[in-house]
Design an enzyme around this catalytic site. Sequence first.
Site, PDB file in Angstrom:
ATOM      1  N   ASN A 217      40.866  15.594  66.346  1.00 28.12           N
ATOM      2  CA  ASN A 217      39.861  14.670  65.801  1.00 28.12           C
ATOM      3  C   ASN A 217      39.207  13.843  66.910  1.00 28.12           C
ATOM      4  O   ASN A 217      38.452  12.931  66.636  1.00 28.12           O
ATOM      5  CB  ASN A 217      40.484  13.737  64.746  1.00 28.12           C
ATOM      6  CG  ASN A 217      41.514  12.810  65.338  1.00 28.12           C
ATOM      7  OD1 ASN A 217      41.889  12.945  66.508  1.00 28.12           O
ATOM      8  ND2 ASN A 217      41.993  11.867  64.542  1.00 28.12           N
TER       9      ASN A 217
ATOM     10  N   SER B 180      48.717  13.300  69.606  1.00 29.71           N
ATOM     11  CA  SER B 180      49.141  11.903  69.464  1.00 29.71           C
ATOM     12  C   SER B 180      48.492  11.100  70.577  1.00 29.71           C
ATOM     13  O   SER B 180      48.472  11.565  71.716  1.00 29.71           O
ATOM     14  CB  SER B 180      50.657  11.769  69.625  1.00 29.71           C
ATOM     15  OG  SER B 180      51.011  10.400  69.696  1.00 29.71           O
TER      16      SER B 180
ATOM     17  N   ASN C 106      52.293  18.219  58.561  1.00 31.70           N
ATOM     18  CA  ASN C 106      51.305  19.262  58.239  1.00 31.70           C
ATOM     19  C   ASN C 106      51.453  20.453  59.187  1.00 31.70           C
ATOM     20  O   ASN C 106      51.317  21.608  58.774  1.00 31.70           O
ATOM     21  CB  ASN C 106      49.886  18.688  58.302  1.00 31.70           C
ATOM     22  CG  ASN C 106      49.577  17.826  57.078  1.00 31.70           C
ATOM     23  OD1 ASN C 106      50.123  18.065  55.992  1.00 31.70           O
ATOM     24  ND2 ASN C 106      48.717  16.838  57.244  1.00 31.70           N
TER      25      ASN C 106
ATOM     26  N   TYR D 244      54.630   4.122  69.033  1.00 25.35           N
ATOM     27  CA  TYR D 244      54.713   5.425  69.715  1.00 25.35           C
ATOM     28  C   TYR D 244      56.138   5.964  69.673  1.00 25.35           C
ATOM     29  O   TYR D 244      56.377   7.087  69.228  1.00 25.35           O
ATOM     30  CB  TYR D 244      54.244   5.243  71.161  1.00 25.35           C
ATOM     31  CG  TYR D 244      54.237   6.518  71.976  1.00 25.35           C
ATOM     32  CD1 TYR D 244      53.331   7.536  71.679  1.00 25.35           C
ATOM     33  CD2 TYR D 244      55.106   6.695  73.050  1.00 25.35           C
ATOM     34  CE1 TYR D 244      53.312   8.705  72.428  1.00 25.35           C
ATOM     35  CE2 TYR D 244      55.089   7.853  73.805  1.00 25.35           C
ATOM     36  CZ  TYR D 244      54.186   8.859  73.492  1.00 25.35           C
ATOM     37  OH  TYR D 244      54.167  10.001  74.239  1.00 25.35           O
TER      38      TYR D 244
ATOM     39  N   TYR E 226      63.094  20.276  59.064  1.00 31.10           N
ATOM     40  CA  TYR E 226      62.431  21.536  58.676  1.00 31.10           C
ATOM     41  C   TYR E 226      63.215  22.742  59.193  1.00 31.10           C
ATOM     42  O   TYR E 226      63.235  23.793  58.573  1.00 31.10           O
ATOM     43  CB  TYR E 226      60.974  21.571  59.184  1.00 31.10           C
ATOM     44  CG  TYR E 226      59.997  21.084  58.126  1.00 31.10           C
ATOM     45  CD1 TYR E 226      59.927  19.736  57.784  1.00 31.10           C
ATOM     46  CD2 TYR E 226      59.182  21.973  57.434  1.00 31.10           C
ATOM     47  CE1 TYR E 226      59.062  19.289  56.803  1.00 31.10           C
ATOM     48  CE2 TYR E 226      58.307  21.534  56.446  1.00 31.10           C
ATOM     49  CZ  TYR E 226      58.248  20.195  56.142  1.00 31.10           C
ATOM     50  OH  TYR E 226      57.386  19.757  55.155  1.00 31.10           O
TER      51      TYR E 226
HETATM   52  P1  NAD Z   1      45.893  12.825  75.013  1.00 31.89           P
HETATM   53  O1  NAD Z   1      45.609  11.513  74.379  1.00 31.89           O
HETATM   54  O2  NAD Z   1      45.061  13.237  76.177  1.00 31.89           O
HETATM   55  O3  NAD Z   1      45.846  14.003  73.927  1.00 31.89           O
HETATM   56  C1  NAD Z   1      46.218  13.849  72.592  1.00 31.89           C
HETATM   57  C2  NAD Z   1      45.227  14.606  71.721  1.00 31.89           C
HETATM   58  O4  NAD Z   1      45.624  14.475  70.345  1.00 31.89           O
HETATM   59  C3  NAD Z   1      43.809  14.044  71.827  1.00 31.89           C
HETATM   60  O5  NAD Z   1      42.888  15.100  72.043  1.00 31.89           O
HETATM   61  C4  NAD Z   1      43.584  13.386  70.464  1.00 31.89           C
HETATM   62  O6  NAD Z   1      42.222  13.342  70.089  1.00 31.89           O
HETATM   63  C5  NAD Z   1      44.448  14.256  69.565  1.00 31.89           C
HETATM   64  N1  NAD Z   1      44.825  13.592  68.308  1.00 31.89           N
HETATM   65  C6  NAD Z   1      45.410  12.380  68.135  1.00 31.89           C
HETATM   66  N2  NAD Z   1      45.545  12.101  66.821  1.00 31.89           N
HETATM   67  C7  NAD Z   1      45.050  13.175  66.146  1.00 31.89           C
HETATM   68  C8  NAD Z   1      44.897  13.491  64.762  1.00 31.89           C
HETATM   69  N3  NAD Z   1      45.279  12.637  63.797  1.00 31.89           N
HETATM   70  N4  NAD Z   1      44.344  14.681  64.423  1.00 31.89           N
HETATM   71  C9  NAD Z   1      43.934  15.557  65.373  1.00 31.89           C
HETATM   72  N5  NAD Z   1      44.044  15.306  66.706  1.00 31.89           N
HETATM   73  C10 NAD Z   1      44.596  14.128  67.087  1.00 31.89           C
HETATM   74  O7  NAD Z   1      47.459  12.795  75.420  1.00 31.89           O
HETATM   75  P2  NAD Z   1      48.294  13.795  76.345  1.00 31.89           P
HETATM   76  O8  NAD Z   1      48.700  13.058  77.565  1.00 31.89           O
HETATM   77  O9  NAD Z   1      47.601  15.097  76.453  1.00 31.89           O
HETATM   78  O10 NAD Z   1      49.604  13.967  75.447  1.00 31.89           O
HETATM   79  C11 NAD Z   1      49.797  15.124  74.618  1.00 31.89           C
HETATM   80  C12 NAD Z   1      51.171  15.037  73.955  1.00 31.89           C
HETATM   81  O11 NAD Z   1      52.205  15.000  74.947  1.00 31.89           O
HETATM   82  C13 NAD Z   1      51.349  13.792  73.097  1.00 31.89           C
HETATM   83  O12 NAD Z   1      52.082  14.116  71.942  1.00 31.89           O
HETATM   84  C14 NAD Z   1      52.160  12.870  73.979  1.00 31.89           C
HETATM   85  O13 NAD Z   1      52.945  11.982  73.215  1.00 31.89           O
HETATM   86  C15 NAD Z   1      53.015  13.859  74.758  1.00 31.89           C
HETATM   87  N6  NAD Z   1      53.440  13.286  76.059  1.00 31.89           N
HETATM   88  C16 NAD Z   1      52.565  13.214  77.111  1.00 31.89           C
HETATM   89  C17 NAD Z   1      53.001  12.655  78.325  1.00 31.89           C
HETATM   90  C18 NAD Z   1      52.094  12.569  79.543  1.00 31.89           C
HETATM   91  O14 NAD Z   1      52.559  12.187  80.641  1.00 31.89           O
HETATM   92  N7  NAD Z   1      50.812  12.900  79.438  1.00 31.89           N
HETATM   93  C19 NAD Z   1      54.315  12.160  78.445  1.00 31.89           C
HETATM   94  C20 NAD Z   1      55.156  12.238  77.330  1.00 31.89           C
HETATM   95  C21 NAD Z   1      54.712  12.817  76.145  1.00 31.89           C
END
Ligand code: NAD
Length: 312
Positions: A39, A82, A106, A139, A153
């Site tokens: 989104n 997220s 979902n 978070y 699940y």
């Molecule tokens: P990011 O914010 O760049 O990407 C997250 C994506 O999820 C975005 O494109 C956002 O638009 C999408 N999103 C959020 N809510 C949504 C919804 N309701 N419906 C559809 N899309 C939605 O973050 P990232 O750094 O790429 O992180 C990706 C995942 O990895 C996350 O779950 C994050 O918690 C996890 N993570 C990342 C890191 C890191 O260092 N980057 C560390 C630990 C965990």
Amino acid sequence: MNRIHGKRVVVLGGAGFLGSHLCERLLADGASEVISLDNFITGDERNLAGLRMNKRFMSLHHDITEPFSFSGPVDYVFNMASPASPIDCARLPIETLRVGALGTENGLRLAHQKDAVFLQASTSELCGESNPIGPRSCYDEAKRYGEALVAAYRRAHGVRTRIVRIFNTYGPRMRLNDGRAVPAFLGQALRGEDFIIFGDGSQTRSFCYVSDLLDGLVRLAMSEVEEPINLGNPRETTLLQFAEAMRAAMGGQRRISFKPLLGDEPNQRQPDISRARKLLGWEPRVRLEDGLRETLTYFRSVAEHPAPVHPP
Ligand code: NAD
């Protein structure tokens, strides 16, 4: 031939930092189709620029807290959706909780319906203590509930699930304005400023380059490992070493200056990756200097069209 070849994959959050790299990696590995649902709440269309022409890629604008389904088979569902950076989570607390709860469910429903493998991107934050009402709790608690739901699940419906606890990762398309020291250095480098270290620079950080992380994600998805797996770079580097590596990557023109430490620093943890080594044969390989050089090259190339900066 690797096991992604010919598979149809759904990536939730495919327009984000990690999600967009994952889509590229899956297509490079020969997936028959990669479908991103996003989104764009923290993602960016520009992250998908290199994929637009690929006939095996589809980007759907969808909030995954709303139900979704597909016709035809789905082999893997990767849940990367997220808000993740501390600043994004602080400005989007309810959205963060909802995507962790409803969005994850979902995605699990889709995996159950299609008999697909479901991979949950969780976080290193779950390795510490829990405080359900703290400022960053939305978070941590969303991720904690997400892991519990994934396990439920698996137990109740036999869904084949994988959980990855990701530690700090950096690379092209990362979010620079997330309030942490290393992204701040990158921002200073790009604006032509000197590097500012708060404190004496002896504090350590560990950051994993995005291609290493993706390699671990794909290995985990292909494995049979159902317990949570840590992925991150265990090599600790002091902030001073980071600044020096950044200076080296920039050709040595910048000065490093020191300022007094302001308040508390966020908690940092060094990952224990012994299980990833043993069960997945995984090890981060990219040297910090090389990863920083790639990252700076990317951000310089997009400097004329910077991604929107979200206010805190
Ligand atoms: P990011 O914010 O760049 O990407 C997250 C994506 O999820 C975005 O494109 C956002 O638009 C999408 N999103 C959020 N809510 C949504 C919804 N309701 N419906 C559809 N899309 C939605 O973050 P990232 O750094 O790429 O992180 C990706 C995942 O990895 C996350 O779950 C994050 O918690 C996890 N993570 C990342 C890191 C890191 O260092 N980057 C560390 C630990 C965990």
